[in-house]
Scaffold this motif. Structure first.
Motif, PDB file in Angstrom:
ATOM      1  N   ILE A 238      34.930  52.937  42.326  1.00 48.26           N
ATOM      2  CA  ILE A 238      36.059  52.020  42.500  1.00 48.26           C
ATOM      3  C   ILE A 238      37.200  52.397  41.565  1.00 48.26           C
ATOM      4  CG2 ILE A 238      36.798  49.621  42.205  1.00 48.26           C
ATOM      5  CD1 ILE A 238      34.002  48.785  43.134  1.00 48.26           C
ATOM      6  N   TRP A 239      36.873  52.689  40.308  1.00 47.95           N
ATOM      7  CA  TRP A 239      37.915  53.064  39.356  1.00 47.95           C
ATOM      8  C   TRP A 239      38.624  54.343  39.788  1.00 47.95           C
ATOM      9  CZ3 TRP A 239      41.498  52.090  36.192  1.00 47.95           C
ATOM     10  CH2 TRP A 239      41.999  53.042  35.312  1.00 47.95           C
ATOM     11  N   ALA A 240      37.857  55.317  40.300  1.00 45.93           N
ATOM     12  CA  ALA A 240      38.458  56.571  40.757  1.00 45.93           C
ATOM     13  C   ALA A 240      39.401  56.327  41.934  1.00 45.93           C
ATOM     14  CB  ALA A 240      37.359  57.560  41.147  1.00 45.93           C
ATOM     15  N   LEU A 241      38.994  55.458  42.852  1.00 42.17           N
ATOM     16  CA  LEU A 241      39.849  55.142  43.999  1.00 42.17           C
ATOM     17  C   LEU A 241      41.118  54.419  43.567  1.00 42.17           C
ATOM     18  CD1 LEU A 241      37.147  53.989  46.584  1.00 42.17           C
ATOM     19  CD2 LEU A 241      38.408  56.145  46.572  1.00 42.17           C
ATOM     20  N   VAL A 242      40.975  53.472  42.653  1.00 38.13           N
ATOM     21  CA  VAL A 242      42.148  52.744  42.150  1.00 38.13           C
ATOM     22  C   VAL A 242      43.113  53.703  41.460  1.00 38.13           C
ATOM     23  CG1 VAL A 242      42.911  51.036  40.457  1.00 38.13           C
ATOM     24  CG2 VAL A 242      40.964  50.539  41.940  1.00 38.13           C
ATOM     25  N   MET A 243      42.557  54.607  40.650  1.00 37.77           N
ATOM     26  CA  MET A 243      43.395  55.590  39.970  1.00 37.77           C
ATOM     27  C   MET A 243      44.144  56.458  40.970  1.00 37.77           C
ATOM     28  SD  MET A 243      42.232  59.054  38.009  1.00 37.77           S
ATOM     29  CE  MET A 243      41.823  59.663  39.650  1.00 37.77           C
ATOM     30  N   ALA A 244      43.430  56.986  41.981  1.00 37.53           N
ATOM     31  CA  ALA A 244      44.045  57.891  42.953  1.00 37.53           C
ATOM     32  C   ALA A 244      45.141  57.187  43.749  1.00 37.53           C
ATOM     33  CB  ALA A 244      42.974  58.451  43.890  1.00 37.53           C
ATOM     34  N   PHE A 245      44.827  56.016  44.305  1.00 37.56           N
ATOM     35  CA  PHE A 245      45.824  55.307  45.104  1.00 37.56           C
ATOM     36  C   PHE A 245      46.987  54.832  44.244  1.00 37.56           C
ATOM     37  CE2 PHE A 245      42.179  54.730  48.058  1.00 37.56           C
ATOM     38  CZ  PHE A 245      42.776  55.312  49.177  1.00 37.56           C
ATOM     39  N   GLY A 246      46.712  54.465  43.010  1.00 33.62           N
ATOM     40  CA  GLY A 246      47.780  54.049  42.109  1.00 33.62           C
ATOM     41  C   GLY A 246      48.761  55.175  41.843  1.00 33.62           C
ATOM     42  N   TYR A 247      48.231  56.371  41.586  1.00 29.58           N
ATOM     43  CA  TYR A 247      49.108  57.518  41.348  1.00 29.58           C
ATOM     44  C   TYR A 247      49.857  57.917  42.614  1.00 29.58           C
ATOM     45  CZ  TYR A 247      47.987  58.744  36.528  1.00 29.58           C
ATOM     46  OH  TYR A 247      47.891  58.748  35.159  1.00 29.58           O
ATOM     47  N   ILE A 248      49.187  57.867  43.756  1.00 28.00           N
ATOM     48  CA  ILE A 248      49.850  58.227  45.008  1.00 28.00           C
ATOM     49  C   ILE A 248      51.034  57.302  45.281  1.00 28.00           C
ATOM     50  CG2 ILE A 248      49.582  58.243  47.521  1.00 28.00           C
ATOM     51  CD1 ILE A 248      46.748  59.312  47.102  1.00 28.00           C
ATOM     52  N   VAL A 249      50.812  56.000  45.160  1.00 22.78           N
ATOM     53  CA  VAL A 249      51.888  55.030  45.408  1.00 22.78           C
ATOM     54  C   VAL A 249      53.029  55.229  44.413  1.00 22.78           C
ATOM     55  CG1 VAL A 249      52.488  52.586  45.380  1.00 22.78           C
ATOM     56  CG2 VAL A 249      50.373  53.330  46.487  1.00 22.78           C
ATOM     57  N   THR A 250      52.684  55.388  43.140  1.00 26.03           N
ATOM     58  CA  THR A 250      53.715  55.571  42.110  1.00 26.03           C
ATOM     59  C   THR A 250      54.539  56.829  42.360  1.00 26.03           C
ATOM     60  OG1 THR A 250      52.321  54.457  40.468  1.00 26.03           O
ATOM     61  CG2 THR A 250      54.127  55.823  39.644  1.00 26.03           C
ATOM     62  N   LEU A 251      53.872  57.935  42.663  1.00 27.10           N
ATOM     63  CA  LEU A 251      54.570  59.198  42.894  1.00 27.10           C
ATOM     64  C   LEU A 251      55.452  59.130  44.137  1.00 27.10           C
ATOM     65  CD1 LEU A 251      51.660  61.665  42.050  1.00 27.10           C
ATOM     66  CD2 LEU A 251      53.754  61.340  40.725  1.00 27.10           C
ATOM     67  N   LEU A 252      54.967  58.475  45.193  1.00 26.67           N
ATOM     68  CA  LEU A 252      55.768  58.362  46.410  1.00 26.67           C
ATOM     69  C   LEU A 252      56.977  57.461  46.211  1.00 26.67           C
ATOM     70  CD1 LEU A 252      53.063  58.177  49.224  1.00 26.67           C
ATOM     71  CD2 LEU A 252      54.493  60.111  48.594  1.00 26.67           C
ATOM     72  N   VAL A 253      56.802  56.383  45.463  1.00 25.86           N
ATOM     73  CA  VAL A 253      57.940  55.500  45.168  1.00 25.86           C
ATOM     74  C   VAL A 253      59.002  56.256  44.390  1.00 25.86           C
ATOM     75  CG1 VAL A 253      58.675  53.479  43.842  1.00 25.86           C
ATOM     76  CG2 VAL A 253      56.651  53.346  45.293  1.00 25.86           C
ATOM     77  N   LEU A 254      58.586  57.036  43.389  1.00 31.41           N
ATOM     78  CA  LEU A 254      59.538  57.838  42.628  1.00 31.41           C
ATOM     79  C   LEU A 254      60.211  58.885  43.510  1.00 31.41           C
ATOM     80  CD1 LEU A 254      57.529  58.406  39.313  1.00 31.41           C
ATOM     81  CD2 LEU A 254      59.519  56.920  39.638  1.00 31.41           C
ATOM     82  N   ALA A 255      59.430  59.507  44.411  1.00 29.46           N
ATOM     83  CA  ALA A 255      60.000  60.511  45.306  1.00 29.46           C
ATOM     84  C   ALA A 255      61.055  59.898  46.228  1.00 29.46           C
ATOM     85  CB  ALA A 255      58.887  61.157  46.132  1.00 29.46           C
ATOM     86  N   ILE A 256      60.776  58.720  46.741  1.00 31.69           N
ATOM     87  CA  ILE A 256      61.738  58.039  47.620  1.00 31.69           C
ATOM     88  C   ILE A 256      63.008  57.692  46.861  1.00 31.69           C
ATOM     89  CG2 ILE A 256      62.141  55.907  48.919  1.00 31.69           C
ATOM     90  CD1 ILE A 256      59.153  56.015  49.697  1.00 31.69           C
ATOM     91  N   ARG A 257      62.860  57.200  45.634  1.00 31.16           N
ATOM     92  CA  ARG A 257      64.033  56.862  44.824  1.00 31.16           C
ATOM     93  C   ARG A 257      64.878  58.100  44.548  1.00 31.16           C
ATOM     94  NH1 ARG A 257      63.906  52.153  41.853  1.00 31.16           N
ATOM     95  NH2 ARG A 257      66.048  52.755  41.307  1.00 31.16           N
ATOM     96  N   MET A 258      64.219  59.221  44.234  1.00 32.29           N
ATOM     97  CA  MET A 258      64.935  60.448  43.952  1.00 32.29           C
ATOM     98  C   MET A 258      65.690  60.948  45.184  1.00 32.29           C
ATOM     99  SD  MET A 258      64.557  61.176  40.739  1.00 32.29           S
ATOM    100  CE  MET A 258      64.608  59.398  40.490  1.00 32.29           C
ATOM    101  N   LEU A 259      65.024  60.874  46.349  1.00 33.73           N
ATOM    102  CA  LEU A 259      65.647  61.357  47.578  1.00 33.73           C
ATOM    103  C   LEU A 259      66.813  60.457  47.995  1.00 33.73           C
ATOM    104  CD1 LEU A 259      65.356  63.629  49.665  1.00 33.73           C
ATOM    105  CD2 LEU A 259      64.003  62.046  51.061  1.00 33.73           C
ATOM    106  N   GLU A 260      66.679  59.148  47.797  1.00 29.95           N
ATOM    107  CA  GLU A 260      67.744  58.224  48.151  1.00 29.95           C
ATOM    108  C   GLU A 260      68.983  58.422  47.286  1.00 29.95           C
ATOM    109  OE1 GLU A 260      65.841  54.456  47.840  1.00 29.95           O
ATOM    110  OE2 GLU A 260      65.213  54.422  49.951  1.00 29.95           O
ATOM    111  N   ARG A 261      68.784  58.826  46.042  1.00 30.17           N
ATOM    112  CA  ARG A 261      69.912  59.030  45.137  1.00 30.17           C
ATOM    113  C   ARG A 261      70.507  60.434  45.273  1.00 30.17           C
ATOM    114  NH1 ARG A 261      68.010  56.383  39.328  1.00 30.17           N
ATOM    115  NH2 ARG A 261      67.775  54.219  40.059  1.00 30.17           N
TER     116      ARG A 261
END
Length: 265
Positions: A238-261
């Motif tokens: 469970i911890w490994a899954l939370v870590m993986a999905f947490g990083y994926i969401v965070t990285l994608l949010v940052l990528a979207i912000r960078m692309l929008e700007r």
């Protein structure tokens, strides 16, 4: 977003990178077969170990190559202008491309996993191991963990591609990210043992700080389960899954912000 997904899916299946890395994966599976053939004991376990390593290498490279091709090269060649003419946001563009990478890497994982199963069954011959391998649910959970590992690396490459002006940067930094993330867990374990006090005193504070920024991708490596029937604890999974999905969401949010700007000219 569906149109971006479909176009990337078709392009990915036709791309030379897909064919080349699949060939690489087949070569690595052949090495797994050879390793099993030359192993006097536990041949199926050896084949699984080598095969899982080859599977991760193939999926990570595929994910990075596809991100570079679908996003990095489109930005460099100004083809992104045609994609952004659709009545859709840049977030939909980026997510469509990323989900296509996930689907394509999932297809590659399935094909290579089936090949690995065949290698293990054939490579082991009639040898009766003391510790039989588990080729059912534990095997497929391990494959899913490797696929999720590649998904995290792909999300990081997507972030780099969204802000980089150098086409090769997602490839270079993506590979470095995959290596560092995989080695973080073993490094932490070694320093925690304190076998080399001078080394631990020097590098433990640095590595302990890095772990808050870099995901420990070794937590997604569950190969002891199918290889030695050492079932992973539910809390660890469970911890490994939370870590993986947490990083994926965070990285994608940052990528979207960078692309929008980002301004394209």
């Amino acid at each position: 977003m569906i149109e971006f997904f479909r176009s990337a899916w078709r392009a990915g299946l036709r791309s030379h990178s897909f064919q080349a890395v699949l060939v690489l994966g087949c070569v690595l599976m052949f090495f797994a077969f050879l390793a099993a053939s030359f192993s006097p004991r536990q041949p199926k376990t050896i084949a699984l170990d080598v095969g899982f390593t080859g599977l991760r290498l193939s999926l990570v490279l595929l994910s990075i190559f596809w991100v570079q091709e679908f996003v990095g090269k489109e930005i460099e060649r100004r083809l992104v202008f045609f994609s952004l003419t659709y009545p859709a946001s840049r977030a939909e563009y980026l997510l469509g491309r990323y989900f296509a990478v996930l689907a394509l890497s999932g297809l590659a994982a399935l094909l290579l996993a089936l090949l690995l199963l065949l290698v293990v069954l054939v490579g082991g011959g009639q040898y009766d191991q003391e510790f039989p391998v588990a080729l059912g649910l534990p095997f497929w959970i391990t494959v899913a963990g490797i696929w999720l590992d590649a998904a995290v690396v792909g999300a990081f490459a997507m972030l780099i591609a969204s802000l980089s002006t150098v086409t090769a940067l997602p490839l270079v930094l993506g590979i470095a990210f995959a290596i560092a993330g995989k080695g973080l867990g073993p490094a932490l374990d070694y320093l925690a043992k304190g076998e080399d006090e001078a080394l631990s005193a020097t590098y433990a504070p640095i590595v302990n700080n890095i772990q808050w920024l870099l995901p420990d991708l070794s937590r997604l490596d569950w190969r002891p389960w199918p290889m030695y029937s050492l079932e992973a604890a539910p809390a660890e999974l469970i911890w490994a899954l939370v870590m993986a999905f947490g990083y994926i969401v965070t990285l994608l949010v940052l990528a979207i912000r960078m692309l929008e700007r980002r301004e394209f000219s």
